[in-house]
Design a protein around this motif. Structure first.
Motif, PDB file in Angstrom:
ATOM      1  N   ALA A  48      -1.174   1.988 -13.508  1.00 13.17           N
ATOM      2  CA  ALA A  48      -0.347   2.584 -12.519  1.00 13.17           C
ATOM      3  C   ALA A  48       0.202   1.333 -11.908  1.00 13.17           C
ATOM      4  CB  ALA A  48      -0.989   3.619 -11.390  1.00 13.17           C
ATOM      5  N   ALA A  49       1.911   1.365 -11.645  1.00  7.84           N
ATOM      6  CA  ALA A  49       2.171   1.209 -10.901  1.00  7.84           C
ATOM      7  C   ALA A  49       2.706   1.300  -9.207  1.00  7.84           C
ATOM      8  CB  ALA A  49       3.202   0.085 -11.525  1.00  7.84           C
ATOM      9  N   PRO A  50       2.623   1.300  -8.796  1.00  9.61           N
ATOM     10  CA  PRO A  50       3.422   2.137  -7.281  1.00  9.61           C
ATOM     11  C   PRO A  50       4.076   1.008  -6.590  1.00  9.61           C
ATOM     12  CG  PRO A  50       0.966   1.377  -7.245  1.00  9.61           C
ATOM     13  CD  PRO A  50       0.929   1.351  -8.105  1.00  9.61           C
ATOM     14  N   GLY A  51       4.776   1.895  -5.865  1.00 16.90           N
ATOM     15  CA  GLY A  51       5.141   0.065  -4.596  1.00 16.90           C
ATOM     16  C   GLY A  51       3.979   0.265  -3.879  1.00 16.90           C
ATOM     17  N   VAL A  52       4.087  -1.054  -3.877  1.00 15.29           N
ATOM     18  CA  VAL A  52       3.233  -1.551  -2.889  1.00 15.29           C
ATOM     19  C   VAL A  52       3.628  -1.965  -1.306  1.00 15.29           C
ATOM     20  CG1 VAL A  52       1.411  -3.631  -3.157  1.00 15.29           C
ATOM     21  CG2 VAL A  52       1.890  -2.621  -4.889  1.00 15.29           C
ATOM     22  N   PRO A  53       3.040  -1.821  -0.674  1.00 16.66           N
ATOM     23  CA  PRO A  53       3.767  -2.136   0.323  1.00 16.66           C
ATOM     24  C   PRO A  53       2.916  -4.280   1.082  1.00 16.66           C
ATOM     25  CG  PRO A  53       1.133  -0.301   1.289  1.00 16.66           C
ATOM     26  CD  PRO A  53       2.280  -0.704  -0.110  1.00 16.66           C
ATOM     27  N   ALA A  54       3.266  -4.571   1.935  1.00 10.97           N
ATOM     28  CA  ALA A  54       2.717  -5.880   2.529  1.00 10.97           C
ATOM     29  C   ALA A  54       1.528  -5.227   3.288  1.00 10.97           C
ATOM     30  CB  ALA A  54       3.545  -5.896   3.865  1.00 10.97           C
ATOM     31  N   GLY A  55       0.709  -6.326   2.043  1.00 11.62           N
ATOM     32  CA  GLY A  55      -0.747  -6.730   2.594  1.00 11.62           C
ATOM     33  C   GLY A  55      -1.986  -6.058   1.994  1.00 11.62           C
ATOM     34  N   LEU A  56      -1.171  -5.068   1.002  1.00 10.02           N
ATOM     35  CA  LEU A  56      -2.225  -4.388   0.249  1.00 10.02           C
ATOM     36  C   LEU A  56      -1.987  -4.831  -1.210  1.00 10.02           C
ATOM     37  CD1 LEU A  56      -2.196  -0.474   1.092  1.00 10.02           C
ATOM     38  CD2 LEU A  56      -3.230  -2.196   1.966  1.00 10.02           C
ATOM     39  N   SER A  57      -2.650  -4.929  -2.283  1.00  7.80           N
ATOM     40  CA  SER A  57      -2.926  -4.354  -3.845  1.00  7.80           C
ATOM     41  C   SER A  57      -2.768  -3.803  -4.560  1.00  7.80           C
ATOM     42  CB  SER A  57      -4.348  -5.691  -3.899  1.00  7.80           C
ATOM     43  OG  SER A  57      -5.313  -4.580  -4.662  1.00  7.80           O
ATOM     44  N   PRO A  58      -1.870  -4.207  -6.110  1.00 12.83           N
ATOM     45  CA  PRO A  58      -1.788  -2.896  -6.588  1.00 12.83           C
ATOM     46  C   PRO A  58      -2.492  -1.655  -7.027  1.00 12.83           C
ATOM     47  CG  PRO A  58      -0.947  -4.698  -7.457  1.00 12.83           C
ATOM     48  CD  PRO A  58      -1.505  -4.712  -6.657  1.00 12.83           C
ATOM     49  N   ALA A  59      -3.880  -2.227  -6.940  1.00 13.99           N
ATOM     50  CA  ALA A  59      -4.827  -1.618  -6.986  1.00 13.99           C
ATOM     51  C   ALA A  59      -5.878  -0.924  -6.404  1.00 13.99           C
ATOM     52  CB  ALA A  59      -6.403  -1.883  -8.033  1.00 13.99           C
ATOM     53  N   MET A  60      -5.878  -1.468  -5.043  1.00  6.60           N
ATOM     54  CA  MET A  60      -6.281  -0.677  -3.775  1.00  6.60           C
ATOM     55  C   MET A  60      -4.413   0.203  -3.337  1.00  6.60           C
ATOM     56  SD  MET A  60      -7.109  -2.434   0.066  1.00  6.60           S
ATOM     57  CE  MET A  60      -8.207  -2.878  -0.247  1.00  6.60           C
ATOM     58  N   THR A  61      -3.854   0.517  -3.649  1.00  2.95           N
ATOM     59  CA  THR A  61      -2.495   0.816  -3.172  1.00  2.95           C
ATOM     60  C   THR A  61      -2.644   2.362  -3.566  1.00  2.95           C
ATOM     61  OG1 THR A  61      -1.056  -0.916  -2.546  1.00  2.95           O
ATOM     62  CG2 THR A  61      -0.112   1.297  -2.612  1.00  2.95           C
ATOM     63  N   ALA A  62      -3.261   2.233  -5.631  1.00  2.00           N
ATOM     64  CA  ALA A  62      -3.479   3.087  -6.843  1.00  2.00           C
ATOM     65  C   ALA A  62      -4.016   3.909  -6.262  1.00  2.00           C
ATOM     66  CB  ALA A  62      -3.172   2.487  -7.861  1.00  2.00           C
ATOM     67  N   MET A  63      -5.447   3.145  -5.474  1.00  2.00           N
ATOM     68  CA  MET A  63      -6.625   3.699  -5.690  1.00  2.00           C
ATOM     69  C   MET A  63      -6.280   5.051  -4.450  1.00  2.00           C
ATOM     70  SD  MET A  63      -9.362   3.561  -7.321  1.00  2.00           S
ATOM     71  CE  MET A  63     -10.638   3.607  -6.209  1.00  2.00           C
ATOM     72  N   LEU A  64      -5.830   4.033  -3.254  1.00  2.00           N
ATOM     73  CA  LEU A  64      -5.548   5.343  -1.856  1.00  2.00           C
ATOM     74  C   LEU A  64      -4.857   6.182  -2.442  1.00  2.00           C
ATOM     75  CD1 LEU A  64      -5.043   2.077   0.654  1.00  2.00           C
ATOM     76  CD2 LEU A  64      -7.203   4.104   0.353  1.00  2.00           C
ATOM     77  N   LEU A  65      -3.662   5.933  -3.266  1.00  2.00           N
ATOM     78  CA  LEU A  65      -2.433   6.930  -2.713  1.00  2.00           C
ATOM     79  C   LEU A  65      -3.239   7.498  -3.512  1.00  2.00           C
ATOM     80  CD1 LEU A  65       0.698   5.115  -4.556  1.00  2.00           C
ATOM     81  CD2 LEU A  65       0.498   6.773  -2.566  1.00  2.00           C
ATOM     82  N   THR A  66      -4.685   7.851  -5.092  1.00  2.00           N
ATOM     83  CA  THR A  66      -5.202   8.839  -5.633  1.00  2.00           C
ATOM     84  C   THR A  66      -6.526   9.155  -4.617  1.00  2.00           C
ATOM     85  OG1 THR A  66      -4.937   7.224  -7.478  1.00  2.00           O
ATOM     86  CG2 THR A  66      -6.728   9.363  -7.667  1.00  2.00           C
ATOM     87  N   LEU A  67      -7.028   8.993  -3.773  1.00  2.00           N
ATOM     88  CA  LEU A  67      -8.044   9.336  -3.350  1.00  2.00           C
ATOM     89  C   LEU A  67      -8.068   9.587  -1.584  1.00  2.00           C
ATOM     90  CD1 LEU A  67     -10.776   6.510  -4.431  1.00  2.00           C
ATOM     91  CD2 LEU A  67     -10.262   8.361  -5.680  1.00  2.00           C
ATOM     92  N   VAL A  68      -7.031   9.550  -1.247  1.00  3.56           N
ATOM     93  CA  VAL A  68      -7.072  10.033   0.468  1.00  3.56           C
ATOM     94  C   VAL A  68      -6.033  10.820   0.513  1.00  3.56           C
ATOM     95  CG1 VAL A  68      -6.363   8.760   2.127  1.00  3.56           C
ATOM     96  CG2 VAL A  68      -7.482   7.547   1.060  1.00  3.56           C
ATOM     97  N   ASP A  69      -5.840  12.044   1.437  1.00  2.27           N
ATOM     98  CA  ASP A  69      -4.858  13.148   1.669  1.00  2.27           C
ATOM     99  C   ASP A  69      -5.136  13.549   3.099  1.00  2.27           C
ATOM    100  OD1 ASP A  69      -7.663  14.983   1.331  1.00  2.27           O
ATOM    101  OD2 ASP A  69      -6.656  15.317  -0.450  1.00  2.27           O
ATOM    102  N   VAL A  70      -4.596  14.357   3.374  1.00  2.00           N
ATOM    103  CA  VAL A  70      -4.636  15.311   4.767  1.00  2.00           C
ATOM    104  C   VAL A  70      -6.269  15.364   5.018  1.00  2.00           C
ATOM    105  CG1 VAL A  70      -2.288  15.923   4.800  1.00  2.00           C
ATOM    106  CG2 VAL A  70      -4.417  17.553   4.558  1.00  2.00           C
ATOM    107  N   ASP A  71      -7.190  15.594   3.776  1.00  2.00           N
ATOM    108  CA  ASP A  71      -8.247  15.972   4.260  1.00  2.00           C
ATOM    109  C   ASP A  71      -9.210  14.924   4.857  1.00  2.00           C
ATOM    110  OD1 ASP A  71      -7.791  18.586   4.627  1.00  2.00           O
ATOM    111  OD2 ASP A  71      -7.247  18.906   2.842  1.00  2.00           O
ATOM    112  N   THR A  72      -8.762  13.749   4.392  1.00  2.00           N
ATOM    113  CA  THR A  72      -9.742  12.703   3.946  1.00  2.00           C
ATOM    114  C   THR A  72      -9.338  11.133   4.685  1.00  2.00           C
ATOM    115  OG1 THR A  72      -8.365  11.839   2.286  1.00  2.00           O
ATOM    116  CG2 THR A  72     -10.593  13.044   1.689  1.00  2.00           C
TER     117      THR A  72
END
Length: 205
Positions: A48-72
């Motif tokens: 996956a190739a999401p937008g990547v904010p300053a300081g994050l890597s593509p992999a870390m960004t994709a992992m957070l977009l996938t695993l983290v939500d309002v309940d985490t």
């Protein structure tokens, strides 16, 4: 959500897009994370190739977009950029907590100071899965001192050569492993690659 968009526009910052295909990209990233957990120490690519904010890597960004939500609840080092925090709050809706002991996920981008594994939530004897999962961006997943791993999901032994791990990481990892079934699971990320270290994994050397 509209207030966040307005605030971003007022500050002059463009809000980066998340996944181009929210369902498909999240499913592909989740499969990669599951495969990494099933085969500790083995390297997996994030497609996956999401937008990547300053300081994050593509992999870390994709992992957070996938695993983290309002309940985490998520913990981040103080050095994480305001743009990255705004990005995660908008796309994930996740609460940002002040201590890794309160977090379901903790993410340490390159240059950030990782918490001690013992400072993260260790889980509960009745619910060991409630422990913190820690994501750490490393310099390389193939150019460090080799660590020989064994345990569930590893046929024989697996060698991981990660460089840029936090100081004393492997010493802490031995203690973390001894807490099983409690303890912390770790994902190492590097650019577009990940590997997993479940708490059941041992370092042999």
């Amino acid at each position: 959500m509209q207030q966040q968009i307005t605030a971003a526009a007022a500050s002059g910052r463009a809000l980066l897009a998340g996944f181009a295909d929210p369902v498909g990209d999240a499913q592909a990233t989740f499969r990669a994370a599951l495969n990494a957990m099933a085969h500790p120490g083995r390297i997996h690519d994030i497609v996956a190739a999401p937008g990547v904010p300053a300081g994050l890597s593509p992999a870390m960004t994709a992992m957070l977009l996938t695993l983290v939500d309002v309940d985490t609840p998520l913990w981040l080092p103080e050095t994480v950029s305001a743009d990255a925090i705004a990005f995660l709050r908008f796309h994930c809706g996740c609460p940002i907590v002040p201590s890794p002991s309160l977090a379901r996920f903790a993410a340490v981008p390159a240059g950030g100071k990782a918490p001690a594994l013992s400072a993260c939530h260790q889980g509960d004897p009745a619910y060991p899965d409630l422990s913190t999962t820690l994501l750490i961006e490393v310099e390389s997943l193939s150019a460090g001192e080799p660590a020989i791993l064994s345990g569930p999901g590893i046929k024989g032994q697996q060698t991981l050569a990660a460089s840029g791990l936090p100081e004393g990481f492997w010493r802490e990892w031995r203690i973390n492993h001894q807490r099983f079934p409690l303890g912390v699971d770790v994902f190492l990320t590097q650019e577009r690659r990940i590997c997993a270290l479940p708490r059941s994994t041992r370092r042999e050397n």
